[in-house]
Write a protein that holds these residues in place. Structure first.
Motif, PDB file in Angstrom:
ATOM      1  N   ASP A 188     -11.363   0.977 -13.457  1.00 11.68           N
ATOM      2  CA  ASP A 188     -11.461  -0.015 -12.386  1.00 11.68           C
ATOM      3  C   ASP A 188     -10.247  -0.614 -12.195  1.00 11.68           C
ATOM      4  OD1 ASP A 188     -13.966  -0.344 -11.073  1.00 11.68           O
ATOM      5  OD2 ASP A 188     -14.702  -0.636 -13.085  1.00 11.68           O
ATOM      6  N   LEU A 189      -9.562  -0.817 -10.957  1.00 13.92           N
ATOM      7  CA  LEU A 189      -8.401  -1.451 -10.745  1.00 13.92           C
ATOM      8  C   LEU A 189      -8.219  -2.255  -9.862  1.00 13.92           C
ATOM      9  CD1 LEU A 189      -6.277   2.005 -10.765  1.00 13.92           C
ATOM     10  CD2 LEU A 189      -6.660   0.513 -12.868  1.00 13.92           C
ATOM     11  N   TYR A 190      -7.507  -3.484 -10.058  1.00 14.32           N
ATOM     12  CA  TYR A 190      -7.431  -4.467  -9.123  1.00 14.32           C
ATOM     13  C   TYR A 190      -5.813  -4.363  -8.704  1.00 14.32           C
ATOM     14  CZ  TYR A 190      -6.466  -9.216  -7.015  1.00 14.32           C
ATOM     15  OH  TYR A 190      -6.101 -10.178  -6.452  1.00 14.32           O
ATOM     16  N   TYR A 191      -5.512  -4.311  -7.259  1.00  9.19           N
ATOM     17  CA  TYR A 191      -4.231  -4.708  -6.818  1.00  9.19           C
ATOM     18  C   TYR A 191      -3.886  -6.078  -6.831  1.00  9.19           C
ATOM     19  CZ  TYR A 191       0.329  -3.643  -4.459  1.00  9.19           C
ATOM     20  OH  TYR A 191       1.792  -3.593  -4.173  1.00  9.19           O
ATOM     21  N   ASP A 192      -2.680  -6.220  -7.282  1.00  9.95           N
ATOM     22  CA  ASP A 192      -2.256  -7.672  -7.429  1.00  9.95           C
ATOM     23  C   ASP A 192      -1.083  -7.726  -6.327  1.00  9.95           C
ATOM     24  OD1 ASP A 192      -0.904  -9.992  -8.045  1.00  9.95           O
ATOM     25  OD2 ASP A 192      -1.369 -10.248 -10.014  1.00  9.95           O
ATOM     26  N   PRO A 193      -1.406  -8.525  -5.231  1.00  8.22           N
ATOM     27  CA  PRO A 193      -0.320  -8.501  -4.075  1.00  8.22           C
ATOM     28  C   PRO A 193       0.618  -9.345  -4.385  1.00  8.22           C
ATOM     29  CG  PRO A 193      -2.416  -9.760  -3.487  1.00  8.22           C
ATOM     30  CD  PRO A 193      -2.547  -9.039  -4.781  1.00  8.22           C
ATOM     31  N   VAL A 194       0.539 -10.202  -5.237  1.00  8.25           N
ATOM     32  CA  VAL A 194       1.725 -11.210  -5.627  1.00  8.25           C
ATOM     33  C   VAL A 194       2.761 -10.551  -6.542  1.00  8.25           C
ATOM     34  CG1 VAL A 194       2.460 -13.339  -6.547  1.00  8.25           C
ATOM     35  CG2 VAL A 194       0.291 -13.144  -5.379  1.00  8.25           C
TER      36      VAL A 194
END
Ligand SMILES: [Zn+2]
Length: 244
Positions: free
Chosen positions: A61-67
């Protein structure tokens, strides 16, 4: 870019960053290499701890951190640790070579299912040389980089008409057209193996017999090809002390 994704991956590399964090390179089931931050994964109690070692197959499960512009791991469920690969040095180095090639090429068409199968057969104790040959043949085939093994690329003499052929950088030559000084000599039996086996079911391909000398020659030839393709040195080959 999607913020949250859930995807099956094979871990290629882990890198400790700071005291508790790990950066992992993952090969996704979409055949891409992703860099993912696994915060806190050095701690054995972390829910990410089990997924960060090379060869592990897991659902991430991954979350893309746009910062920060990278993926963070949220959760990982391991499907297969592939630990048995480490029981044999030959299998371990061979599997490590697969990971290095994939990292260097940053993934390529069809490489995820090929790697998954190869790790499976290495963990079952299959002959690591045959698994390596099938890995390379299949990776080249998927990318359209496999030379035509049917005839000389210059004068089109068919393989049945000559007893030896000589590989150039990306093609084959008969003895009259051979200008390379490479000493590798491939006989029609080896060339037929290259034509017929990469499209077979993997298990069937492993059962196709080819003599030890021919396997050794073919391995040398395919390693030359992959070195050309990946742009030179493969560190795993150097560190394997001739075990590959
Ligand atoms: Zn020729």
């Amino acid at each position: 870019m999607e913020r949250n994704i859930k995807i099956d991956c094979i871990t290629l590399k882990k890198l400790q960053l700071g005291e508790n964090n790990i950066g992992v390179s993952l090969l996704t089931s979409d055949n891409e290499v992703l860099f993912v931050m696994a915060f806190g994964a050095m701690k054995p109690k972390s829910k990410l701890f089990s997924g960060v070692n090379p060869f592990v197959e897991a659902s991430w499960d991954l979350y893309y951190d746009p910062v920060k512009e990278y993926y963070r791991a949220k959760e990982v469920v391991v499907n297969n640790f592939n630990q048995e690969i480490q029981l044999s040095l030959e299998s371990y180095y061979t599997a490590s070579l697969f990971l290095e090639i994939i990292l260097k090429s940053q993934g390529s068409d069809g490489v995820y299912p090929i790697l998954k199968q190869c790790l499976y057969y290495l963990s079952k104790g299959e002959n690591s040389k045959t698994v390596l040959i099938q890995f390379l043949l299949r990776v080249f085939l998927e990318q359209g980089l496999l030379p035509s093994f049917n005839s000389c690329s210059n004068c089109y003499t068919q393989i049945e008409k000559e007893s030896l052929f000589y590989p150039g950088d990306y093609e084959l030559h008969c003895c009259r057209c051979n200008s390379s000084r490479k000493a590798l000599e491939l006989n029609p039996g080896i060339l037929r193996y290259c034509i017929n086996t990469p499209t077979l079911d993997f298990n069937k391909a492993l059962r196709i017999g080819l003599g030890q000398d021919s396997l050794e020659l073919l391995k040398k030839y395919l390693l030359e090809l992959i070195k050309n393709y990946t742009g030179g040195k493969l560190l795993t080959l150097n560190s394997s002390n001739g075990l590959i």
